[in-house]
Design a protein around this motif. Structure first.
Motif, PDB file in Angstrom:
ATOM      1  N   ALA A  33      -3.744   6.137   4.234  1.00 20.78           N
ATOM      2  CA  ALA A  33      -3.205   7.077   5.290  1.00 20.78           C
ATOM      3  C   ALA A  33      -1.783   6.756   5.665  1.00 20.78           C
ATOM      4  N   ALA A  34      -1.158   5.402   5.173  1.00 22.30           N
ATOM      5  CA  ALA A  34      -0.072   5.009   5.551  1.00 22.30           C
ATOM      6  C   ALA A  34       0.634   4.130   4.222  1.00 22.30           C
ATOM      7  N   ILE A  45       0.857  -1.279  -0.082  1.00 20.61           N
ATOM      8  CA  ILE A  45      -0.065   0.055   0.007  1.00 20.61           C
ATOM      9  C   ILE A  45       0.728   1.225   0.142  1.00 20.61           C
ATOM     10  N   VAL A  91      -5.921  -6.465  10.661  1.00 16.84           N
ATOM     11  CA  VAL A  91      -6.219  -6.035   9.609  1.00 16.84           C
ATOM     12  C   VAL A  91      -5.572  -4.641   9.024  1.00 16.84           C
ATOM     13  N   PHE A  92      -5.324  -4.497   7.756  1.00 16.22           N
ATOM     14  CA  PHE A  92      -4.780  -3.126   7.362  1.00 16.22           C
ATOM     15  C   PHE A  92      -5.310  -2.859   6.218  1.00 16.22           C
ATOM     16  N   VAL A 147       2.300   0.503   3.501  1.00 18.03           N
ATOM     17  CA  VAL A 147       2.509  -0.572   4.347  1.00 18.03           C
ATOM     18  C   VAL A 147       3.453  -1.490   3.249  1.00 18.03           C
ATOM     19  N   GLU A 163      -7.838  -0.989   5.999  1.00 14.11           N
ATOM     20  CA  GLU A 163      -9.428  -0.797   6.095  1.00 14.11           C
ATOM     21  C   GLU A 163      -9.842   0.709   6.145  1.00 14.11           C
ATOM     22  N   CYS A 166       3.816  -0.399   8.804  1.00 14.39           N
ATOM     23  CA  CYS A 166       2.881   0.758   8.376  1.00 14.39           C
ATOM     24  C   CYS A 166       3.874   1.999   8.568  1.00 14.39           C
ATOM     25  N   PRO A 212      -7.783   8.782   1.042  1.00 10.72           N
ATOM     26  CA  PRO A 212      -6.626   8.244   0.285  1.00 10.72           C
ATOM     27  C   PRO A 212      -5.971   7.294   1.431  1.00 10.72           C
ATOM     28  N   LYS A 256       3.433   1.659  12.986  1.00  7.85           N
ATOM     29  CA  LYS A 256       2.759   0.383  13.717  1.00  7.85           C
ATOM     30  C   LYS A 256       3.338  -0.924  12.796  1.00  7.85           C
TER      31      LYS A 256
HETATM   32  N1  LIG Z   1      -1.035   5.197  12.693  1.00  6.53           N
HETATM   33  C1  LIG Z   1      -1.685   4.806  11.581  1.00  6.53           C
HETATM   34  N2  LIG Z   1      -2.442   5.707  11.133  1.00  6.53           N
HETATM   35  C2  LIG Z   1      -3.070   5.515   9.889  1.00  6.53           C
HETATM   36  N3  LIG Z   1      -2.984   4.122   9.316  1.00  6.53           N
HETATM   37  C3  LIG Z   1      -2.420   3.197  10.025  1.00  6.53           C
HETATM   38  C4  LIG Z   1      -1.553   3.516  11.299  1.00  6.53           C
HETATM   39  N4  LIG Z   1      -1.175   2.350  11.533  1.00  6.53           N
HETATM   40  C5  LIG Z   1      -1.407   1.501  10.733  1.00  6.53           C
HETATM   41  N5  LIG Z   1      -2.386   1.940   9.612  1.00  6.53           N
HETATM   42  C6  LIG Z   1      -2.926   1.077   8.571  1.00  6.53           C
HETATM   43  O1  LIG Z   1      -2.175   1.543   7.381  1.00  6.53           O
HETATM   44  C7  LIG Z   1      -3.190   1.525   6.364  1.00  6.53           C
HETATM   45  C8  LIG Z   1      -2.708   2.133   5.007  1.00  6.53           C
HETATM   46  O2  LIG Z   1      -4.108   2.137   4.238  1.00  6.53           O
HETATM   47  P1  LIG Z   1      -5.250   2.701   4.821  1.00  6.53           P
HETATM   48  O3  LIG Z   1      -5.266   3.976   4.908  1.00  6.53           O
HETATM   49  O4  LIG Z   1      -6.386   2.265   3.904  1.00  6.53           O
HETATM   50  O5  LIG Z   1      -5.466   2.053   6.266  1.00  6.53           O
HETATM   51  C9  LIG Z   1      -4.359   2.011   6.999  1.00  6.53           C
HETATM   52  C10 LIG Z   1      -4.176   1.393   8.245  1.00  6.53           C
HETATM   53  O6  LIG Z   1      -4.810  -0.132   8.127  1.00  6.53           O
END
Ligand SMILES: Nc1ncnc2c1ncn2[C@@H]1O[C@@H]2COP(=O)(O)O[C@H]2[C@H]1O
Length: 282
Positions: free
Chosen positions: A125-126, A74, A112-113, A128, A115, A93, A123, A105
Protein backbone atom coordinates in the motif's frame (compact mmCIF):
# COMPACT_ATOMS: atom_id res chain seq x y z
CA UNK A 1 24.30 -24.03 13.46
CA UNK A 2 20.63 -23.34 14.01
CA UNK A 3 18.28 -25.48 16.08
CA UNK A 4 16.59 -28.49 14.51
CA UNK A 5 13.45 -27.53 12.62
CA UNK A 6 10.19 -28.10 14.43
CA UNK A 7 7.25 -29.37 12.46
CA UNK A 8 3.78 -28.22 13.47
CA UNK A 9 1.34 -30.75 12.02
CA UNK A 10 -2.03 -29.91 10.50
CA UNK A 11 -3.71 -32.00 13.21
CA UNK A 12 -2.41 -29.61 15.84
CA UNK A 13 -4.81 -27.02 14.47
CA UNK A 14 -7.82 -29.38 14.45
CA UNK A 15 -9.61 -30.86 11.46
CA UNK A 16 -11.91 -27.84 11.16
CA UNK A 17 -8.95 -25.64 10.38
CA UNK A 18 -7.70 -25.48 6.80
CA UNK A 19 -4.15 -24.47 7.68
CA UNK A 20 -1.49 -26.62 5.99
CA UNK A 21 1.35 -28.26 7.90
CA UNK A 22 3.95 -25.63 8.67
CA UNK A 23 7.65 -26.08 9.21
CA UNK A 24 8.94 -22.94 10.89
CA UNK A 25 12.15 -21.63 9.34
CA UNK A 26 15.14 -21.55 11.66
CA UNK A 27 17.63 -18.77 10.92
CA UNK A 28 20.82 -19.12 12.93
CA UNK A 29 21.51 -16.27 15.36
CA UNK A 30 24.07 -15.43 17.98
CA UNK A 31 22.90 -15.00 21.59
CA UNK A 32 23.51 -11.29 21.20
CA UNK A 33 21.21 -11.14 18.16
CA UNK A 34 18.52 -13.16 19.95
CA UNK A 35 18.71 -10.80 22.89
CA UNK A 36 18.31 -7.72 20.67
CA UNK A 37 15.44 -9.34 18.76
CA UNK A 38 13.55 -10.30 21.94
CA UNK A 39 13.86 -6.75 23.27
CA UNK A 40 12.61 -5.41 19.93
CA UNK A 41 9.59 -7.75 19.84
CA UNK A 42 8.60 -6.72 23.36
CA UNK A 43 8.35 -3.13 22.11
CA UNK A 44 5.95 -4.13 19.32
CA UNK A 45 2.21 -4.41 20.04
CA UNK A 46 1.80 -7.02 17.35
CA UNK A 47 4.33 -9.39 18.90
CA UNK A 48 4.66 -8.53 22.59
CA UNK A 49 1.65 -10.59 23.70
CA UNK A 50 2.71 -13.84 22.01
CA UNK A 51 2.80 -17.03 24.09
CA UNK A 52 6.40 -17.99 25.00
CA UNK A 53 6.27 -21.01 22.63
CA UNK A 54 5.16 -18.83 19.70
CA UNK A 55 7.66 -16.13 20.63
CA UNK A 56 10.42 -18.76 20.38
CA UNK A 57 9.26 -19.89 16.90
CA UNK A 58 9.05 -16.29 15.67
CA UNK A 59 12.44 -15.45 17.16
CA UNK A 60 14.02 -18.33 15.29
CA UNK A 61 12.21 -17.48 12.02
CA UNK A 62 13.20 -13.80 11.86
CA UNK A 63 16.16 -12.50 9.91
CA UNK A 64 18.23 -9.41 10.70
CA UNK A 65 18.33 -6.78 7.94
CA UNK A 66 20.59 -3.73 8.00
CA UNK A 67 19.26 -1.04 5.67
CA UNK A 68 21.51 1.83 4.57
CA UNK A 69 20.06 5.35 4.44
CA UNK A 70 18.07 5.81 1.22
CA UNK A 71 17.49 2.10 0.58
CA UNK A 72 14.03 1.29 -0.80
CA UNK A 73 12.77 -1.66 1.25
CA UNK A 74 9.19 -1.86 -0.10
CA UNK A 75 7.68 -0.57 -3.36
CA UNK A 76 4.04 0.52 -3.53
CA UNK A 77 1.96 -1.73 -5.81
CA UNK A 78 4.33 -4.72 -5.73
CA UNK A 79 3.56 -8.10 -4.16
CA UNK A 80 5.07 -8.65 -0.74
CA UNK A 81 5.94 -11.69 1.31
CA UNK A 82 7.63 -10.16 4.35
CA UNK A 83 6.93 -7.76 7.17
CA UNK A 84 9.52 -5.97 9.27
CA UNK A 85 9.87 -4.92 12.90
CA UNK A 86 12.23 -1.99 13.55
CA UNK A 87 14.98 -2.35 16.15
CA UNK A 88 16.57 1.04 15.47
CA UNK A 89 16.51 3.80 12.88
CA UNK A 90 13.62 5.35 10.98
CA UNK A 91 11.93 4.77 7.63
CA UNK A 92 9.56 6.92 5.57
CA UNK A 93 6.35 5.43 4.16
CA UNK A 94 5.25 7.30 1.04
CA UNK A 95 2.18 6.96 -1.14
CA UNK A 96 1.69 8.19 -4.65
CA UNK A 97 -1.18 10.62 -4.28
CA UNK A 98 -2.31 12.47 -7.41
CA UNK A 99 1.00 11.71 -9.16
CA UNK A 100 3.09 12.97 -6.24
CA UNK A 101 4.94 10.95 -3.61
CA UNK A 102 3.77 12.01 -0.16
CA UNK A 103 5.21 10.84 3.16
CA UNK A 104 2.22 9.38 5.02
CA UNK A 105 4.08 8.07 8.05
CA UNK A 106 7.55 7.79 9.53
CA UNK A 107 8.07 4.53 11.41
CA UNK A 108 10.73 3.86 14.04
CA UNK A 109 11.78 1.61 16.94
CA UNK A 110 9.14 -1.02 17.84
CA UNK A 111 6.96 -0.23 14.81
CA UNK A 112 5.95 -2.88 12.30
CA UNK A 113 5.71 -2.14 8.57
CA UNK A 114 4.82 -4.24 5.56
CA UNK A 115 2.08 -6.02 7.50
CA UNK A 116 -0.83 -4.96 5.27
CA UNK A 117 0.15 -7.11 2.28
CA UNK A 118 0.34 -10.09 4.63
CA UNK A 119 -2.81 -9.33 6.61
CA UNK A 120 -5.05 -8.63 3.62
CA UNK A 121 -3.30 -10.37 0.70
CA UNK A 122 -3.06 -7.11 -1.19
CA UNK A 123 -0.27 -5.29 -3.08
CA UNK A 124 2.03 -3.06 -1.02
CA UNK A 125 0.00 0.00 0.00
CA UNK A 126 3.02 2.30 0.32
CA UNK A 127 6.71 2.61 -0.55
CA UNK A 128 9.07 2.36 2.43
CA UNK A 129 12.54 3.94 2.29
CA UNK A 130 15.18 4.04 5.04
CA UNK A 131 15.36 7.65 6.25
CA UNK A 132 18.53 6.76 8.12
CA UNK A 133 20.58 3.60 8.62
CA UNK A 134 18.10 1.17 10.20
CA UNK A 135 18.21 -2.27 11.80
CA UNK A 136 15.06 -4.31 11.10
CA UNK A 137 13.92 -7.90 11.60
CA UNK A 138 12.20 -9.59 8.69
CA UNK A 139 9.42 -12.19 9.08
CA UNK A 140 8.12 -14.41 6.27
CA UNK A 141 4.45 -14.61 5.28
CA UNK A 142 4.01 -18.25 6.27
CA UNK A 143 5.31 -17.82 9.82
CA UNK A 144 3.23 -14.66 10.20
CA UNK A 145 0.09 -16.45 8.92
CA UNK A 146 0.53 -19.38 11.25
CA UNK A 147 1.52 -17.64 14.44
CA UNK A 148 0.51 -13.97 14.46
CA UNK A 149 -2.07 -13.16 11.80
CA UNK A 150 -5.33 -14.37 13.39
CA UNK A 151 -4.75 -12.53 16.64
CA UNK A 152 -3.65 -9.37 14.80
CA UNK A 153 -6.69 -9.37 12.48
CA UNK A 154 -9.08 -10.10 15.36
CA UNK A 155 -7.66 -7.25 17.39
CA UNK A 156 -7.77 -4.71 14.57
CA UNK A 157 -11.35 -5.74 13.65
CA UNK A 158 -12.53 -5.76 17.24
CA UNK A 159 -11.71 -2.15 17.93
CA UNK A 160 -11.97 -0.62 14.48
CA UNK A 161 -15.73 -0.15 14.46
CA UNK A 162 -15.78 1.16 18.01
CA UNK A 163 -12.92 3.61 17.33
CA UNK A 164 -14.78 4.98 14.30
CA UNK A 165 -17.55 6.01 16.70
CA UNK A 166 -15.16 7.83 19.07
CA UNK A 167 -15.49 11.50 18.14
CA UNK A 168 -11.91 12.33 19.13
CA UNK A 169 -10.50 9.76 16.70
CA UNK A 170 -12.97 10.27 13.85
CA UNK A 171 -10.60 12.58 11.97
CA UNK A 172 -7.80 10.00 11.96
CA UNK A 173 -7.31 7.93 8.82
CA UNK A 174 -8.00 4.18 8.70
CA UNK A 175 -4.33 3.20 8.87
CA UNK A 176 -3.59 5.30 11.96
CA UNK A 177 -6.78 3.93 13.53
CA UNK A 178 -5.51 0.38 13.04
CA UNK A 179 -2.29 1.37 14.84
CA UNK A 180 -4.33 2.76 17.73
CA UNK A 181 -6.27 -0.53 17.87
CA UNK A 182 -2.95 -2.37 18.19
CA UNK A 183 -1.90 -0.20 21.15
CA UNK A 184 -5.09 -0.34 23.25
CA UNK A 185 -5.20 -2.50 26.38
CA UNK A 186 -8.64 -3.41 27.80
CA UNK A 187 -9.21 -2.90 31.54
CA UNK A 188 -12.37 -3.85 33.47
CA UNK A 189 -13.63 -2.08 36.62
CA UNK A 190 -16.63 -2.23 38.97
CA UNK A 191 -18.97 0.36 40.45
CA UNK A 192 -17.14 2.68 42.85
CA UNK A 193 -13.61 1.85 41.57
CA UNK A 194 -11.31 4.84 41.16
CA UNK A 195 -9.40 4.48 37.89
CA UNK A 196 -7.44 7.72 38.21
CA UNK A 197 -6.57 9.36 41.55
CA UNK A 198 -6.41 13.14 41.90
CA UNK A 199 -2.88 14.50 42.58
CA UNK A 200 -1.17 11.22 41.72
CA UNK A 201 1.21 10.98 38.77
CA UNK A 202 -0.36 9.57 35.62
CA UNK A 203 1.04 7.72 32.64
CA UNK A 204 -2.03 6.38 30.84
CA UNK A 205 -4.79 7.72 28.62
CA UNK A 206 -8.24 6.07 28.57
CA UNK A 207 -11.19 5.68 26.18
CA UNK A 208 -14.49 4.38 27.59
CA UNK A 209 -15.75 1.26 25.81
CA UNK A 210 -18.63 0.36 28.17
CA UNK A 211 -20.26 1.97 31.19
CA UNK A 212 -20.40 5.40 32.78
CA UNK A 213 -18.02 7.30 35.03
CA UNK A 214 -17.66 10.68 36.66
CA UNK A 215 -14.87 13.03 37.68
CA UNK A 216 -14.48 14.43 41.19
CA UNK A 217 -12.28 17.41 42.01
CA UNK A 218 -12.00 17.20 45.79
CA UNK A 219 -15.60 16.43 46.82
CA UNK A 220 -17.17 18.16 43.86
CA UNK A 221 -18.48 16.22 40.86
CA UNK A 222 -17.22 18.15 37.86
CA UNK A 223 -17.90 15.94 34.85
CA UNK A 224 -19.83 12.88 33.61
CA UNK A 225 -18.47 10.38 31.10
CA UNK A 226 -20.20 7.94 28.73
CA UNK A 227 -19.17 5.41 26.09
CA UNK A 228 -16.78 6.91 23.51
CA UNK A 229 -15.53 9.67 25.86
CA UNK A 230 -11.91 9.85 26.99
CA UNK A 231 -9.99 10.95 30.07
CA UNK A 232 -6.47 11.04 31.44
CA UNK A 233 -5.02 13.18 28.66
CA UNK A 234 -4.29 16.25 30.78
CA UNK A 235 -1.52 14.72 32.92
CA UNK A 236 0.15 13.48 29.73
CA UNK A 237 -0.28 16.67 27.73
CA UNK A 238 0.89 18.96 30.53
CA UNK A 239 3.20 16.65 32.47
CA UNK A 240 1.32 17.30 35.68
CA UNK A 241 -0.39 15.20 38.38
CA UNK A 242 -3.96 13.99 37.82
CA UNK A 243 -6.31 17.00 38.05
CA UNK A 244 -9.34 14.90 39.17
CA UNK A 245 -10.29 11.44 40.32
CA UNK A 246 -12.26 9.34 37.83
CA UNK A 247 -14.76 6.97 39.42
CA UNK A 248 -16.97 4.22 37.96
CA UNK A 249 -20.71 4.90 38.22
CA UNK A 250 -22.19 1.92 36.33
CA UNK A 251 -22.15 -1.64 37.74
CA UNK A 252 -19.19 -2.50 35.54
CA UNK A 253 -17.07 -0.51 33.15
CA UNK A 254 -14.62 -1.31 30.37
CA UNK A 255 -11.95 1.16 29.39
CA UNK A 256 -9.22 0.93 26.76
CA UNK A 257 -5.95 2.30 28.01
CA UNK A 258 -2.91 3.53 26.15
CA UNK A 259 0.56 4.19 27.58
CA UNK A 260 2.14 7.64 27.54
CA UNK A 261 4.48 6.50 24.78
CA UNK A 262 1.67 5.31 22.52
CA UNK A 263 -0.38 8.41 23.34
CA UNK A 264 2.47 10.69 22.26
CA UNK A 265 3.14 8.67 19.15
CA UNK A 266 -0.39 7.98 17.95
CA UNK A 267 -2.42 10.86 19.24
CA UNK A 268 0.37 13.36 18.67
CA UNK A 269 -1.42 14.78 15.61
CA UNK A 270 -4.47 15.44 17.83
CA UNK A 271 -2.63 17.45 20.47
CA UNK A 272 -4.07 20.73 19.16
CA UNK A 273 -7.61 19.35 19.31
CA UNK A 274 -7.05 17.83 22.76
CA UNK A 275 -5.61 21.08 24.10
CA UNK A 276 -8.60 23.05 22.77
CA UNK A 277 -11.01 20.62 24.51
CA UNK A 278 -9.19 21.29 27.80
CA UNK A 279 -10.83 24.76 27.77
CA UNK A 280 -14.20 23.04 28.41
CA UNK A 281 -13.07 21.71 31.81
CA UNK A 282 -14.54 23.29 34.96
N1 LIG B 1 -1.08 5.54 5.50
C1 LIG B 1 -0.62 4.32 5.18
N2 LIG B 1 -1.33 3.54 4.33
C2 LIG B 1 -0.87 2.33 4.01
N3 LIG B 1 0.28 1.78 4.47
C3 LIG B 1 1.03 2.50 5.32
C4 LIG B 1 0.61 3.80 5.71
N4 LIG B 1 1.53 4.27 6.56
C5 LIG B 1 2.46 3.32 6.69
N5 LIG B 1 2.18 2.23 5.94
C6 LIG B 1 3.03 1.02 5.87
O1 LIG B 1 3.63 0.91 4.58
C7 LIG B 1 3.63 -0.48 4.25
C8 LIG B 1 3.81 -0.83 2.78
O2 LIG B 1 3.68 -2.24 2.65
P1 LIG B 1 2.30 -2.92 3.11
O3 LIG B 1 1.18 -2.41 2.29
O4 LIG B 1 2.47 -4.39 3.21
O5 LIG B 1 2.12 -2.33 4.64
C9 LIG B 1 2.24 -0.92 4.72
C10 LIG B 1 2.23 -0.29 6.09
O6 LIG B 1 2.98 -1.09 6.98
Amino acid sequence: MGKARQSVSAEAYGTWNQKKAYTPPVIAKTDEQKDRLKKTLLKSFMFSALEPKDMEIITMAMKECNFAEGLKVITEGEDGDFLFVIESGALNCTKNIGGEDKVVKTVNTGDVFGELALLYNCPRAATVVAKEASVCWQLDRESFNHIVKDAAVARRNKYDQFLQSVTLISSIDAYERSQIADALVPEVYNKGDTIVNQDEPGDKFYIIEEGSLYANKGDKRVMDYKVGDYFGELALLKNQPRACSIIVESDTCKVLSMTRNSFNKMLGPLQGLLSRQVMNYA
